[in-house]
Enzyme design. Structure first.
Site, mmCIF file in Angstrom:
data_model
loop_
_atom_site.group_PDB
_atom_site.id
_atom_site.type_symbol
_atom_site.label_atom_id
_atom_site.label_comp_id
_atom_site.label_asym_id
_atom_site.label_seq_id
_atom_site.Cartn_x
_atom_site.Cartn_y
_atom_site.Cartn_z
ATOM 1 N N TYR A 170 -8.825 12.001 -7.310
ATOM 2 C CA TYR A 170 -7.893 11.541 -8.348
ATOM 3 C C TYR A 170 -7.293 12.761 -9.053
ATOM 4 O O TYR A 170 -6.075 12.863 -9.224
ATOM 5 C CB TYR A 170 -8.627 10.649 -9.340
ATOM 6 C CG TYR A 170 -7.746 10.067 -10.419
ATOM 7 C CD1 TYR A 170 -7.059 8.864 -10.206
ATOM 8 C CD2 TYR A 170 -7.587 10.697 -11.644
ATOM 9 C CE1 TYR A 170 -6.252 8.329 -11.191
ATOM 10 C CE2 TYR A 170 -6.781 10.170 -12.634
ATOM 11 C CZ TYR A 170 -6.118 8.986 -12.405
ATOM 12 O OH TYR A 170 -5.313 8.452 -13.380
ATOM 13 N N ASN A 230 3.676 4.129 -10.299
ATOM 14 C CA ASN A 230 2.466 4.048 -11.108
ATOM 15 C C ASN A 230 1.198 3.847 -10.283
ATOM 16 O O ASN A 230 0.098 4.098 -10.775
ATOM 17 C CB ASN A 230 2.615 2.889 -12.110
ATOM 18 C CG ASN A 230 1.317 2.520 -12.777
ATOM 19 O OD1 ASN A 230 0.856 3.195 -13.696
ATOM 20 N ND2 ASN A 230 0.685 1.435 -12.300
ATOM 21 N N LYS A 247 -3.439 13.702 -8.768
ATOM 22 C CA LYS A 247 -2.659 13.658 -9.986
ATOM 23 C C LYS A 247 -2.191 15.042 -10.412
ATOM 24 O O LYS A 247 -1.135 15.195 -11.006
ATOM 25 C CB LYS A 247 -3.472 12.994 -11.107
ATOM 26 C CG LYS A 247 -3.657 11.487 -10.910
ATOM 27 C CD LYS A 247 -2.327 10.764 -10.822
ATOM 28 C CE LYS A 247 -2.499 9.255 -10.778
ATOM 29 N NZ LYS A 247 -1.212 8.542 -10.765
ATOM 30 N N ASP A 300 0.885 -1.165 0.000
ATOM 31 C CA ASP A 300 0.000 0.000 0.000
ATOM 32 C C ASP A 300 0.920 1.213 0.000
ATOM 33 O O ASP A 300 1.567 1.515 1.001
ATOM 34 C CB ASP A 300 -0.890 -0.008 1.240
ATOM 35 C CG ASP A 300 -1.825 1.189 1.310
ATOM 36 O OD1 ASP A 300 -1.648 2.143 0.519
ATOM 37 O OD2 ASP A 300 -2.730 1.193 2.170
ATOM 38 N N VAL A 301 0.997 1.929 -1.112
ATOM 39 C CA VAL A 301 1.989 2.992 -1.226
ATOM 40 C C VAL A 301 1.627 4.230 -0.409
ATOM 41 O O VAL A 301 2.432 5.166 -0.325
ATOM 42 C CB VAL A 301 2.238 3.389 -2.698
ATOM 43 C CG1 VAL A 301 2.797 2.221 -3.480
ATOM 44 C CG2 VAL A 301 0.978 3.942 -3.345
#
Length: 259
Positions: free
Chosen positions: A150, A84, A154, A57-58
């Site tokens: 998101y 990624n 991002k 789990d990053v």
């Protein structure tokens, strides 16, 4: 086999773009550590590439550090790092997003790559060779509806992590480590999930792309990542490549029917 003897860590490599990149790097001869939250898909990619799976789990710093340590313990170093991973958030309106959703989005999309870069760099520096590839997104650039956390995470990559990418590229240039980013436009796992909920959008997305199609992870994105991971990119650093068929030029029409 241009990456023969190299060690690669690819996060979010259980599906979509991450899996495609892992397959391509393995095909070029790299030993690949598949860092993935989903154990089933992660193990499948590891089996396919002949690599090693580590459930990661990053958004958890300890797990990110353990990921890098595993690659070093298994193969002696980390030469290639591909940040990624994604998997934080559901489609919904701005007013319905919670603090927890946004915090996880930023943890996965910003802090995870930062921790991985900090952990991998000493090993790359010691070998005088390294490649860091940060996967960004067009969502932040084009502000797609329904995916605030998101988009925000991002876009943090677009701004904060792209700034980190350029800064690290400048600071690490003399060490043989190059750092670049990719903004991909492809039918990734996240794209397929969105299309399953809004099937009417796929044809629209293809039609509005300047090339008439959304890209393929294996055929369109992975080869660019393989270039940035290889010797040919030795003089390429601090860049962002829009690998999207030109979608970033005029933006993307995206209007799901949100409840």
């Amino acid at each position: 086999m241009s990456l023969e003897g190299r060690v690669a860590v690819v996060t979010g490599a259980g599906d979509g773009i991450g899996a495609a990149v892992a397959r391509r790097l393995a095909a070029e001869g790299a030993r690949v550590l598949v860092a993935e939250l989903n154990e089933e898909t992660g193990r499948a990619t590891a089996a396919e590439t002949g690599g090693r799976f580590v459930r990661t789990d990053v958004s958890d710093k300890a797990q990110v550090l353990a990921m890098v340590d595993t690659a070093v313990r298994e193969w002696g170093s980390v030469d290639i790092l591909v940040n990624n991973a994604w998997g934080a958030g559901d489609v919904g309106r701005v007013e319905n997003k919670t603090d927890a959703m946004l915090a996880r989005g930023l943890g996965v999309g910003f802090y995870g790559p930062l921790w991985a870069m900090q952990s991998a760099f000493p090993h790359m520096k010691a070998r005088g060779w390294g490649r860091v590839i940060n996967m960004c997104s067009l969502n932040g650039v084009n502000a797609h509806m329904g995916t605030l956390e998101y988009n925000a995470a991002k876009e943090a990559l677009q701004e904060a992590l792209r700034t980190l990418t350029r800064t690290a590229a400048r600071e690490w240039a003399s060490t043989g480590v190059v750092v670049n980013a990719i903004c991909p436009g492809a039918k990734s796992a996240a794209f397929r999930r969105m299309m399953s909920e809004h099937p009417e959008l796929e044809g629209q997305a293809d039609a509005t792309n300047p090339m008439g199609r959304i890209g393929d992870p294996d055929q369109d994105i992975a080869p660019v990542a393989a270039f940035l991971a290889g010797e040919g990119a030795r003089y390429v650093t601090g860049n962002t490549l829009f690998v999207d068929g030109g979608s970033h030029i005029n933006g993307v029409a995206w209007a799901p029917d949100l409840p």
